[in-house]
Scaffold this active site. Structure first.
Site, short mmCIF file in Angstrom:
data_model
loop_
_atom_site.label_atom_id
_atom_site.label_comp_id
_atom_site.label_asym_id
_atom_site.label_seq_id
_atom_site.Cartn_x
_atom_site.Cartn_y
_atom_site.Cartn_z
N ASN A 93 0.81 -1.25 0.22
CA ASN A 93 0.05 0.09 0.04
C ASN A 93 0.87 1.30 -0.01
O ASN A 93 0.55 2.29 -0.61
CB ASN A 93 -0.94 0.03 1.24
N MET B 225 0.94 -2.79 12.35
CA MET B 225 0.20 -3.74 13.25
C MET B 225 0.63 -3.44 14.65
O MET B 225 0.51 -4.45 15.43
CB MET B 225 0.65 -5.03 12.87
N HIS C 246 -7.82 -0.98 6.28
CA HIS C 246 -8.20 -2.20 6.87
C HIS C 246 -8.99 -2.97 5.84
O HIS C 246 -9.86 -2.67 5.15
CB HIS C 246 -9.07 -2.25 8.23
#
Ligand code: GAR
Length: 200
Positions: free
Chosen positions: A14, A89, A108
């Protein structure tokens, strides 16, 4: 131009997709640095290959408070407008969230509030859902929680396996994160209860 810090813990796909959109000029943003809580995060190498400054946050050796202090120092020094979580995370502490409230965004891979936490795609697959999707939200004190900025649904195809679903989810993430940040950087946000509105 809007300045971002991108936080990762793993592969960094990402982050790379966002970096490519900045490079192409499609996203009017500058990535001040890419930071990770893990020295072995493959995304750190990817960031270096793209010429982006990287930082290792000392969660392992010095704990969360020291790591967040180091992060806050970098954010102030670099004049960061948005803290962009891209597969980071760790749960940020309430005091960090409070100091940077409304300036932290997360992606998410589920339609929240379904399947928060690790391996959301696997959780949805194991549950046998017919529709899953991606959520982008402002970050509050809870895990994968906070006002929703964007959600897009993805039907699970009856013929596909888990790997195919994961690949299609990541493609959706890469598109939706850039599109949402583009709107976010251009607009002012207003809040109606839990609902977020983008004002031009
Ligand atoms: C992405 O699927 C992201 O949505 C997810 O981690 C993956 C990181 O992939 N984030 C969460 O699960 C947050 N709770 P990437 O490192 O290739 O971008």
């Amino acid at each position: 131009m809007t300045t971002m810090a991108i936080l990762i813990s793993g592969r960094g796909s990402n982050m790379m997709a966002l970096a490519e959109r900045c490079t192409s000029g499609d996203l009017d943003g500058r990535i001040a640095f890419v930071a990770s809580d893990r020295s072995d995060a493959p995304g750190l190498d990817g960031a270096r290959r793209m010429g982006l400054p990287t930082a290792l946050l000392p969660y392992g050796e010095r704990g969360r408070m020291a790591a967040e202090e180091a992060l806050s120092d970098l954010i102030t020094r670099e004049g960061v407008d948005w803290i962009v979580l891209a597969g980071f995370m760790r749960l940020l502490s309430p005091s960090f969230v409070d100091s940077h409230r409304g300036r932290i965004v997360n992606i998410h891979p589920s339609l929240l509030p379904s399947f928060p936490g690790v391996d959301a795609i696997g959780q949805a697959w194991e549950y046998g859902v017919a529709v899953t999707g991606v959520t982008i939200h402002l970050v509050d004190e809870k895990m994968d929680h906070g006002p929703i900025l964007a959600q897009e649904a993805l039907p699970v195809l009856p013929t596909e396996g888990r790997q195919s679903l994961e690949e299609r989810m990541h493609q959706l993430e890469h598109r939706l994160y850039g599109d949402t940040l583009k709107r976010l950087f251009r607009c002012r946000l207003t809040f109606e209860g839990r609902r977020v509105l983008f004002d031009n």
